[in-house]
Design a protein around this motif. Structure first.
Motif, mmCIF file in Angstrom:
data_model
loop_
_atom_site.group_PDB
_atom_site.id
_atom_site.type_symbol
_atom_site.label_atom_id
_atom_site.label_comp_id
_atom_site.label_asym_id
_atom_site.label_seq_id
_atom_site.Cartn_x
_atom_site.Cartn_y
_atom_site.Cartn_z
ATOM 1 N N ASN B 84 -8.609 -33.432 -11.785
ATOM 2 C CA ASN B 84 -9.367 -33.596 -13.026
ATOM 3 C C ASN B 84 -10.014 -32.307 -13.493
ATOM 4 O O ASN B 84 -10.593 -32.262 -14.567
ATOM 5 C CB ASN B 84 -10.448 -34.656 -12.837
ATOM 6 C CG ASN B 84 -9.841 -35.997 -12.492
ATOM 7 O OD1 ASN B 84 -8.776 -36.334 -13.017
ATOM 8 N ND2 ASN B 84 -10.483 -36.725 -11.610
ATOM 9 N N ASP B 85 -9.938 -31.269 -12.679
ATOM 10 C CA ASP B 85 -10.555 -30.002 -13.073
ATOM 11 C C ASP B 85 -9.855 -29.469 -14.317
ATOM 12 O O ASP B 85 -8.622 -29.527 -14.439
ATOM 13 C CB ASP B 85 -10.422 -28.991 -11.931
ATOM 14 C CG ASP B 85 -11.351 -27.807 -12.103
ATOM 15 O OD1 ASP B 85 -12.187 -27.606 -11.215
ATOM 16 O OD2 ASP B 85 -11.231 -27.085 -13.124
ATOM 17 N N ARG B 86 -10.673 -28.959 -15.228
ATOM 18 C CA ARG B 86 -10.138 -28.407 -16.469
ATOM 19 C C ARG B 86 -9.117 -27.297 -16.197
ATOM 20 O O ARG B 86 -8.211 -27.047 -16.969
ATOM 21 C CB ARG B 86 -11.312 -27.849 -17.276
ATOM 22 C CG ARG B 86 -11.132 -27.781 -18.751
ATOM 23 C CD ARG B 86 -12.460 -27.461 -19.428
ATOM 24 N NE ARG B 86 -13.223 -26.467 -18.682
ATOM 25 C CZ ARG B 86 -13.032 -25.161 -18.770
ATOM 26 N NH1 ARG B 86 -12.118 -24.680 -19.582
ATOM 27 N NH2 ARG B 86 -13.779 -24.328 -18.073
ATOM 28 N N LEU B 87 -9.293 -26.619 -15.068
ATOM 29 C CA LEU B 87 -8.437 -25.481 -14.770
ATOM 30 C C LEU B 87 -7.299 -25.839 -13.813
ATOM 31 O O LEU B 87 -6.551 -24.978 -13.386
ATOM 32 C CB LEU B 87 -9.280 -24.362 -14.136
ATOM 33 C CG LEU B 87 -10.405 -23.817 -14.995
ATOM 34 C CD1 LEU B 87 -11.311 -22.909 -14.186
ATOM 35 C CD2 LEU B 87 -9.834 -23.066 -16.182
ATOM 36 N N TYR B 88 -7.189 -27.135 -13.471
ATOM 37 C CA TYR B 88 -6.148 -27.532 -12.520
ATOM 38 C C TYR B 88 -4.779 -27.036 -13.005
ATOM 39 O O TYR B 88 -4.399 -27.270 -14.149
ATOM 40 C CB TYR B 88 -6.138 -29.051 -12.371
ATOM 41 C CG TYR B 88 -5.184 -29.539 -11.318
ATOM 42 C CD1 TYR B 88 -5.550 -29.536 -9.983
ATOM 43 C CD2 TYR B 88 -3.903 -29.966 -11.662
ATOM 44 C CE1 TYR B 88 -4.669 -29.965 -9.006
ATOM 45 C CE2 TYR B 88 -3.015 -30.391 -10.691
ATOM 46 C CZ TYR B 88 -3.404 -30.388 -9.356
ATOM 47 O OH TYR B 88 -2.530 -30.793 -8.391
ATOM 48 N N PRO B 89 -4.052 -26.323 -12.164
ATOM 49 C CA PRO B 89 -2.838 -25.658 -12.651
ATOM 50 C C PRO B 89 -1.688 -26.611 -12.948
ATOM 51 O O PRO B 89 -1.450 -27.555 -12.203
ATOM 52 C CB PRO B 89 -2.471 -24.726 -11.500
ATOM 53 C CG PRO B 89 -3.096 -25.319 -10.285
ATOM 54 C CD PRO B 89 -4.351 -26.005 -10.755
ATOM 55 N N ASP B 90 -0.983 -26.334 -14.047
ATOM 56 C CA ASP B 90 0.285 -27.005 -14.310
ATOM 57 C C ASP B 90 1.353 -26.411 -13.415
ATOM 58 O O ASP B 90 2.314 -27.064 -13.037
ATOM 59 C CB ASP B 90 0.697 -26.806 -15.774
ATOM 60 C CG ASP B 90 -0.308 -27.420 -16.728
ATOM 61 O OD1 ASP B 90 -0.612 -28.614 -16.555
ATOM 62 O OD2 ASP B 90 -0.803 -26.699 -17.615
ATOM 63 N N VAL B 91 1.163 -25.139 -13.120
ATOM 64 C CA VAL B 91 2.124 -24.465 -12.252
ATOM 65 C C VAL B 91 1.369 -23.411 -11.435
ATOM 66 O O VAL B 91 0.456 -22.760 -11.936
ATOM 67 C CB VAL B 91 3.287 -23.848 -13.070
ATOM 68 C CG1 VAL B 91 2.788 -22.939 -14.159
ATOM 69 C CG2 VAL B 91 4.260 -23.077 -12.173
ATOM 70 N N ALA B 92 1.731 -23.313 -10.155
ATOM 71 C CA ALA B 92 1.097 -22.328 -9.279
ATOM 72 C C ALA B 92 2.064 -21.177 -9.044
ATOM 73 O O ALA B 92 3.258 -21.392 -8.862
ATOM 74 C CB ALA B 92 0.724 -22.973 -7.950
ATOM 75 N N LEU B 93 1.559 -19.944 -9.093
ATOM 76 C CA LEU B 93 2.369 -18.790 -8.709
ATOM 77 C C LEU B 93 1.843 -18.308 -7.362
ATOM 78 O O LEU B 93 0.704 -17.880 -7.268
ATOM 79 C CB LEU B 93 2.241 -17.643 -9.703
ATOM 80 C CG LEU B 93 2.490 -17.888 -11.183
ATOM 81 C CD1 LEU B 93 2.512 -16.561 -11.939
ATOM 82 C CD2 LEU B 93 3.802 -18.616 -11.401
ATOM 83 N N VAL B 94 2.662 -18.425 -6.328
ATOM 84 C CA VAL B 94 2.241 -17.885 -5.043
ATOM 85 C C VAL B 94 2.806 -16.469 -4.939
ATOM 86 O O VAL B 94 4.023 -16.283 -4.947
ATOM 87 C CB VAL B 94 2.704 -18.758 -3.869
ATOM 88 C CG1 VAL B 94 2.345 -18.102 -2.544
ATOM 89 C CG2 VAL B 94 2.064 -20.132 -3.956
ATOM 90 N N VAL B 95 1.916 -15.494 -4.914
ATOM 91 C CA VAL B 95 2.348 -14.099 -4.903
ATOM 92 C C VAL B 95 2.470 -13.634 -3.452
ATOM 93 O O VAL B 95 1.562 -13.849 -2.642
ATOM 94 C CB VAL B 95 1.343 -13.200 -5.652
ATOM 95 C CG1 VAL B 95 1.856 -11.765 -5.719
ATOM 96 C CG2 VAL B 95 1.102 -13.727 -7.055
ATOM 97 N N THR B 96 3.621 -13.025 -3.127
ATOM 98 C CA THR B 96 3.833 -12.543 -1.766
ATOM 99 C C THR B 96 4.302 -11.091 -1.804
ATOM 100 O O THR B 96 4.766 -10.603 -2.832
ATOM 101 C CB THR B 96 4.919 -13.378 -1.060
ATOM 102 O OG1 THR B 96 6.114 -13.314 -1.852
ATOM 103 C CG2 THR B 96 4.487 -14.820 -0.899
ATOM 104 N N ASP B 97 4.179 -10.436 -0.665
ATOM 105 C CA ASP B 97 4.621 -9.052 -0.526
ATOM 106 C C ASP B 97 5.930 -9.084 0.259
ATOM 107 O O ASP B 97 5.987 -9.673 1.345
ATOM 108 C CB ASP B 97 3.519 -8.288 0.234
ATOM 109 C CG ASP B 97 3.962 -6.898 0.673
ATOM 110 O OD1 ASP B 97 5.097 -6.501 0.351
ATOM 111 O OD2 ASP B 97 3.160 -6.226 1.339
ATOM 112 N N VAL B 98 6.950 -8.456 -0.274
ATOM 113 C CA VAL B 98 8.269 -8.543 0.352
ATOM 114 C C VAL B 98 8.235 -8.035 1.802
ATOM 115 O O VAL B 98 8.977 -8.505 2.661
ATOM 116 C CB VAL B 98 9.330 -7.811 -0.506
ATOM 117 C CG1 VAL B 98 9.145 -6.301 -0.440
ATOM 118 C CG2 VAL B 98 10.730 -8.193 -0.095
ATOM 119 N N GLU B 99 7.321 -7.134 2.095
ATOM 120 C CA GLU B 99 7.248 -6.608 3.456
ATOM 121 C C GLU B 99 6.500 -7.518 4.411
ATOM 122 O O GLU B 99 6.543 -7.322 5.626
ATOM 123 C CB GLU B 99 6.555 -5.230 3.444
ATOM 124 C CG GLU B 99 7.448 -4.127 2.935
ATOM 125 C CD GLU B 99 6.744 -2.793 3.030
ATOM 126 O OE1 GLU B 99 6.430 -2.393 4.160
ATOM 127 O OE2 GLU B 99 6.493 -2.177 1.990
#
Lengths: 80, 699
Positions: B84-99
């Motif tokens: 219910n949070d106004r900012l609840y994501p429609d889509v999440a980006l999980v950022v990773t480091d290739v190394e």
């Protein structure tokens, strides 16, 4: 040979065997410090503590008091 | 078609370049605020996507997993658990480091368990060739049940593809990629049966974490499904092992590293930077360069700002129609604004250096290098970062203590951080050093004023360390001790990241502190321009009568009237009241006014003096510094700002706790008024005593 991370020498590699789960922080487990994973001692801080490790590809530093609690099995060097 | 903006959340481990991805997506279109009720920084941005679609990008604090160990990390969980949070994501980006893909994917598998559509962003792709890494993207996408954006936020490629993926977020799988509940099938089955409508992983997080989520149900869940702390941790370990097994299996096929190609730059640099002699030499050399240059480089823009505002003030006084409003503008508001803007060069330089040190990965090496030394004083290696950031501002510095795991070490760090020389002290130091320390050189290159400033920084650090040592002995606080610090890869700091950081931090500081300074300047002007009683009202008459025998020239007359008025104004009377307390320190009532008004914020000191001397004198063409230099004691004829009183003032401001915001943040972070009250009493008494000793010895 069985020992702890604390007694590794610089450049030595070992396999993590076990540790007392109640005293090891969860964060360390999440960084890859889990039984069966490889650990390498990369650097020792100038004053002997903390230790700079490569655990399962993660580069991190922990203090000796924690390192003493983690049992490992040394990987034999190929030399000789 | 709906015109609602897509909510996108950026999630990732620290040091994966998450902020650069955020900057790439949003440019300068970002806002920094706080989450309600807590001091965790909330970074929101706005991004235009293809097909006229818009997205709100939320940059969540960096976290290693969904098992929170700090409030920064709790923010991430609380948002992701609350649909219910106004900012609840429609889509999440999980950022990773290739190394560091293996470790970074742990968090990814947890996010997937929350059944949010998730895009896997693999960053730093430009380093793959260098490190001999190759990825089988289709394989990874299939087994991780996602779409992958292979990008380099540094080189700026892959960003357009990422934007396209965000647009088509509805087609992205929200299925978990592994089933972790088999670690204790019986337990999780009964949990599932008891709460068929809730997501199993959410329930598990509620059981294991201290998060605010569905408060009513939480007690219910806890009471029937609770386990001992130790049993829970064992299960969490099993869960972590399970996740890593899955990740290892996927990466065995999907990721290949040709280690013969890899060039090991890191270990070479580590060998020098953590060397037992060179490591410390380099660290102190860096500190030296920072402080020497801050004073030297900021000097020109600061002088420029100072004289510009003096001119503006004169122009306003001459060209606006005479009257109260004009006086308020030329003597209250303009000097007040000048007093804020003069900070900008030094603050910007400080934040510049700090963000370069953080971005490059060097800061972690300093933590590693300093831990053993700091522990002797009851601090942690991680206290170095707050203590260095404290040179910019104690508020973000105290917030930066959150990653210190041990509560006692953290508490001590919070309590002593305000001793480090923050940028609010800089203008005070700068103006006093400029007045009482000669602008000469020793050994040909070392500026004495710069050296004095450096000495003040050393005193600040020294006192912090000493106070920590004493607190370590006195305080009886128990807490778990452990220390884990990631040693990230070395990176060349990105200009864009550093620039945005410097701009944001400076802006926040100027507007935050600026409001207070401006308000106080205006109030001061009123208090200085009005007064009770006849002494103030009849100033002109009194002066005329007093000087009947020797009539004054018109200029002399005006000056005499102005100072008679100031002395009998409200503020003048306040200053006079405290004069007996502060005169043993070498201060007159005008400095007393400045000390009173800077009680809530040190930087107000200079602005106050600016206002007082603008009101007091008729000669507007001088800069504040010149006016201060010209001040003499009417009784002894000695200069007010001489060496002894100058050093005494420097000492006073080095130790005094004159910052309401720091007290407030200490209260928030320690959850008690006891600690900020202690800070206030201890620091202020120390300041008084040291300033007293300094003046009495030197006078």
């Amino acid at each position: 040979m069985q020992t702890t991370i604390h007694s590794l020498k610089k450049g030595q590699k070992a396999i993590i065997l076990d540790f007392d789960i109640d005293v090891i922080p969860l964060k360390l487990l999440e960084m890859g410090c889990l039984p069966g994973n490889e650990v390498e001692l990369l650097q020792i801080a100038p004053l002997g503590d903390p230790l700079y490790l490569n655990i399962n590809g993660s580069h991190l530093a922990i203090r000796i008091e924690t390192a003493k609690l983690i049992n490992v099995e040394l990987i034999k060097n190929k030399q000789k | 078609m709906s015109l609602k903006n897509i909510n996108v959340a950026l999630i990732g481990n620290p040091n994966v370049g998450k902020t650069s991805v955020f900057n790439q997506l949003t440019g300068l279109n970002q806002q920094v605020g706080n989450y309600p009720g807590i001091t965790v920084e909330k970074k929101m941005g706005f991004c235009k996507l293809p097909n006229n679609i818009k997205a709100n990008i939320l940059d969540l604090p960096g976290t290693y997993s969904l098992n929170a160990s700090s409030i920064d990390e709790s923010v991430v969980i609380e948002l992701l658990l609350n649909k219910n949070d106004r900012l609840y994501p429609d889509v999440a980006l999980v950022v990773t480091d290739v190394e560091n893909l293996k470790r970074n994917l742990l968090l990814y598998t947890q996010i997937k368990d929350l059944e949010i559509p998730t895009i896997l962003v693999i960053n730093m792709a430009d380093r793959m060739e260098h490190k001999g890494i190759s990825l089988d993207i289709p394989y990874l996408e299939e087994h991780l049940k996602t779409k992958i954006a292979l990008i380099s936020s540094r080189k700026g490629y892959g960003i357009e593809e990422l934007k396209n993926l965000i647009v088509s977020y509805k087609t992205i799988s929200s299925e978990p990629c592994l089933n972790a509940s088999i670690i204790d099938a019986e337990y999780f089955n009964s949990l599932r049966q008891a709460f068929p409508n809730q997501l199993l992983y959410k329930l598990w997080l509620v059981i294991t974490q201290d998060v605010n989520f569905l408060n009513l149900e939480r007690n219910e869940i806890r009471s029937s499904f609770t386990k001992s702390h130790s049993d829970l941790k064992r299960l969490q370990q099993k869960e972590t092992i399970k996740r890593y097994q899955f990740i290892n299996d996927v990466l065995k096929v999907g990721l290949k590293i040709d280690s013969s190609v890899a060039k090991d730059f890191r270990s070479k640099l580590d060998r020098i930077l953590t060397h037992k002699i060179w490591g410390y030499v380099i660290f102190f050399l860096i500190l030296f360069v920072i402080f020497q240059s801050i004073f030297q480089w900021s000097k020109i823009p600061m002088d420029f700002i100072d004289s510009t505002f003096a001119t503006l003030s004169t122009l306003a006084g001459e060209h606006l129609p005479p009257g109260m409003l004009t006086d308020l503008i030329s003597q209250g508001i303009i000097p007040g604004i000048g007093g804020i803007l003069i900070f900008i060069p030094q603050i910007a330089f400080l934040f510049l250096f700090i963000s370069i040190l953080e971005e490059s990965g060097y800061m972690s090496r300093v933590v590693f290098l300093m831990d053993k030394i700091m522990r002797r004083f009851g601090l942690s290696g991680k206290s170095v970062v707050p203590l260095i950031s404290g040179t910019a501002c104690a508020i973000p510095a105290i917030m930066a203590t959150r990653n210190i795991e041990n509560w006692k070490e953290r508490l001590i760090t919070i309590l002593v951080t305000p001793f480090t020389t923050c940028s609010a002290r800089l203008p005070v130091y700068a103006i006093i050093i400029g007045l009482v320390i000669p602008d000469t050189y020793v050994l040909g290159i070392l500026n004495v004023q710069g050296l004095t400033l450096m000495l003040l920084y050393v005193i600040g650090f020294g006192t912090a360390i000493l106070a920590a040592y004493i607190l370590n002995i006195i305080l009886k606080v128990k807490g778990k001790t452990f220390f884990v610090v990631e040693m990230p890869n070395y990176k060349l700091p990105m200009f864009k990241n550093v620039a945005i950081n410097v701009i944001e931090k400076t802006k926040a500081f100027v507007f935050g502190a600026g409001k207070i300074i401006l308000a106080i300047s205006v109030i001061l002007w009123f208090l200085a321009s009005y007064g009770p009683g006849k002494q103030f009202k009849n100033a002109e008459k009194i002066i005329l009568e007093n000087t009947k025998a020797h009539p004054l020239s018109p200029i002399e007359f005006n000056n005499a009237v102005a100072s008679q008025k100031l002395e009998n104004s409200y503020i003048g009377l306040m200053g006079k009241t405290i004069e007996p307390v502060i005169s043993p320190l070498g201060y007159d009532w005008k400095i007393g006014i400045a000390i009173i008004s800077s009680f809530a914020a040190r930087e107000v000191f200079v602005g106050t003096l600016a206002t007082i001397y603008s009101v007091g004198g008729s000669d507007n063409e001088n800069t504040i510094k010149n006016k201060m230099a010209a001040e003499v004691n009417p009784v002894t004829g000695e200069k007010i700002f001489n060496f002894a009183s100058g050093i005494s003032l420097l000492m006073f401001y080095a130790f005094a706790m004159q910052c309401a915001s720091t007290l407030a943040i200490t209260k928030k972070e320690t959850n008690s008024w006891k600690w900020p009250a202690g800070q206030l009493v201890f620091m202020s008494s120390l300041a008084y005593i040291v300033a007293l000793i300094a003046f009495q010895i030197l006078k």
